[in-house]
Design a protein around this motif. Structure first.
Motif, PDB file in Angstrom:
ATOM      1  N   ALA A 163       0.820  -1.212   0.000  1.00  0.00           N
ATOM      2  CA  ALA A 163       0.000   0.000   0.000  1.00  0.00           C
ATOM      3  C   ALA A 163       0.854   1.263   0.000  1.00  0.00           C
ATOM      4  O   ALA A 163       1.969   1.292   0.544  1.00  0.00           O
ATOM      5  CB  ALA A 163      -0.920   0.016   1.215  1.00  0.00           C
ATOM      6  N   ILE A 164       0.278   2.302  -0.603  1.00  0.00           N
ATOM      7  CA  ILE A 164       0.792   3.660  -0.460  1.00  0.00           C
ATOM      8  C   ILE A 164      -0.056   4.356   0.601  1.00  0.00           C
ATOM      9  O   ILE A 164      -1.284   4.317   0.540  1.00  0.00           O
ATOM     10  CB  ILE A 164       0.726   4.430  -1.787  1.00  0.00           C
ATOM     11  N   ALA A 195       3.640   8.860  15.872  1.00  0.00           N
ATOM     12  CA  ALA A 195       3.427   9.202  14.464  1.00  0.00           C
ATOM     13  C   ALA A 195       4.676   8.889  13.644  1.00  0.00           C
ATOM     14  O   ALA A 195       4.601   8.306  12.559  1.00  0.00           O
ATOM     15  CB  ALA A 195       3.056  10.678  14.337  1.00  0.00           C
ATOM     16  N   GLN A 196       5.839   9.266  14.170  1.00  0.00           N
ATOM     17  CA  GLN A 196       7.081   8.999  13.439  1.00  0.00           C
ATOM     18  C   GLN A 196       7.348   7.504  13.322  1.00  0.00           C
ATOM     19  O   GLN A 196       7.740   7.015  12.253  1.00  0.00           O
ATOM     20  CB  GLN A 196       8.252   9.689  14.134  1.00  0.00           C
ATOM     21  N   GLN A 197       7.110   6.758  14.388  1.00  0.00           N
ATOM     22  CA  GLN A 197       7.328   5.314  14.348  1.00  0.00           C
ATOM     23  C   GLN A 197       6.423   4.642  13.313  1.00  0.00           C
ATOM     24  O   GLN A 197       6.850   3.722  12.608  1.00  0.00           O
ATOM     25  CB  GLN A 197       7.067   4.723  15.739  1.00  0.00           C
ATOM     26  N   SER A 198       5.178   5.085  13.238  1.00  0.00           N
ATOM     27  CA  SER A 198       4.217   4.451  12.341  1.00  0.00           C
ATOM     28  C   SER A 198       4.459   4.800  10.880  1.00  0.00           C
ATOM     29  O   SER A 198       4.279   3.960   9.984  1.00  0.00           O
ATOM     30  CB  SER A 198       2.794   4.873  12.737  1.00  0.00           C
ATOM     31  N   ASP A 204      10.465   5.825   4.323  1.00  0.00           N
ATOM     32  CA  ASP A 204      11.755   5.277   3.878  1.00  0.00           C
ATOM     33  C   ASP A 204      11.607   4.437   2.608  1.00  0.00           C
ATOM     34  O   ASP A 204      12.538   4.364   1.795  1.00  0.00           O
ATOM     35  CB  ASP A 204      12.376   4.416   4.983  1.00  0.00           C
ATOM     36  N   ALA A 205      10.450   3.799   2.456  1.00  0.00           N
ATOM     37  CA  ALA A 205      10.226   2.950   1.283  1.00  0.00           C
ATOM     38  C   ALA A 205       9.671   3.733   0.097  1.00  0.00           C
ATOM     39  O   ALA A 205       9.405   3.140  -0.960  1.00  0.00           O
ATOM     40  CB  ALA A 205       9.259   1.826   1.642  1.00  0.00           C
ATOM     41  N   GLY A 206       9.514   5.045   0.250  1.00  0.00           N
ATOM     42  CA  GLY A 206       8.941   5.855  -0.819  1.00  0.00           C
ATOM     43  C   GLY A 206       7.464   5.567  -1.041  1.00  0.00           C
ATOM     44  O   GLY A 206       6.957   5.741  -2.159  1.00  0.00           O
TER      45      GLY A 206
END
Length: 323
Positions: A163-164, A195-198, A204-206
């Protein structure tokens, strides 16, 4: 003729007779143990030709009365008690799956493991509904609070591998801003961390993209900026064959007090005044246009209509259909 005296006398006689009978243990094992779990929680319906599946991430008891603002605890508790809700109101966390035939789109991603064992059930309910997390093409967030984005990732890995993730740019700019994170205190500080963890595994994967105010995150799904609860809080819209559904996000928390009193805000609102304005606008439009509404924190499945009544607005839940 039976009198109260004769009835009591007969009862006493029966008790004496019963006392002379052999005693049967009341401690015998039950024939079946208590199941203590609910059935998989999903509810499916059509909006025109589009299939919508409401999915439960679970429920959590929340002291709503003490979290509301622009009111008093006593008044809020009285309103909740009139609806048979206690000091801790069992509050739903709902997500929604949209299948228009070409793409499978999830609206909001639940809590993951952040908010305890009564929540975090989204993926198992996706599977129970006949889909897999890997089937989902897009996850659109109404906003970046932990109960909407915490289920995106676990241990740094994307749970929706194909998913995007799509979210309003205002929310990304707010929640991923290092300066705002450093300046935050209390519960808000944790929300920035979560929020940052999720989101980072998708970033990172674009596989994280933003959309602008009132723009379409994907073809066939529109958005309405309802800023206030968070800066980029957005409702999402589908239309098909003359029918319409608006996925509210957090326009309301619960389905009691705020319908009668839209001016009541909640502690979770980043900007309470704007959140009140957004709620008033959302209510007026939904009642006037009579379209379907899907709410993230309205009792599961969270789908229904809004109508006006003599105390402002009234929530009318979807009439259950087995079809």
């Amino acid at each position: 003729m039976h009198t109260r005296r004769s009835i009591l006398k007969g009862t006493a006689t029966a008790l004496i007779a019963a006392s002379s009978m052999p005693i049967i243990s009341t401690l015998a094992a039950a024939k079946a143990p208590f199941a203590e779990v609910q059935a998989p929680a999903f509810y499916r319906m059509k909006v025109g030709s589009i299939e919508v599946t409401a999915l439960s991430d679970g429920t959590i008891p929340i002291p709503l009365a003490s979290l509301y603002s622009n009111t008093t605890d006593e008044h809020a508790q009285s309103a909740l008690a009139a609806a048979f809700q206690g000091t801790d109101s069992e509050t739903s966390v709902n997500a929604f799956l949209i299948n228009a035939g070409e793409r499978l789109v999830l609206i909001d991603a639940g809590t993951g493991s952040y908010l305890g064992p009564k929540l975090g059930k989204l993926i198992r309910n996706i599977e129970a509904s006949g889909y897999q997390a890997s089937d989902i093409d897009d996850v659109i967030l109404t906003h970046i609070h932990t109960d909407h984005s915490g289920g995106l990732s676990a241990d740094g890995e994307r749970l929706f591998a194909n998913a995007i993730v799509r979210v309003n740019k205002r929310d990304i700019d707010f929640w991923l801003d290092p300066a705002k994170r450093e300046g935050a205190t209390g519960p808000l500080k944790n929300q920035f961390v979560e929020a940052q963890q999720s989101l980072t595994p998708y970033l990172d994967a674009g596989r994280l993209e933003t959309f602008d105010d009132d723009a379409a995150p994907v073809a066939g799904i529109g958005s309405i900026l309802r800023s206030g609860h968070t800066p980029g809080h957005s409702s999402l819209v589908i239309e098909s064959e003359g029918e319409k559904m608006v996925f509210w996000g957090d326009i309301t928390h619960g389905d009691v007090l705020q319908f009668d009193e839209p001016g009541v805000a909640i502690e979770f609102d980043v900007d309470q005044q704007k959140a009140v304005e957004a709620r008033r606008a959302a209510f007026a439009e939904a009642a006037s246009d009579r379209y379907w509404v899907a709410g993230a924190h309205i009792a599961f499945p969270g789908i229904g209509h809004l109508r006006t009544d003599d105390t402002n607005y009234d929530w009318v839940p979807v009439n259950y259909s087995a079809g």
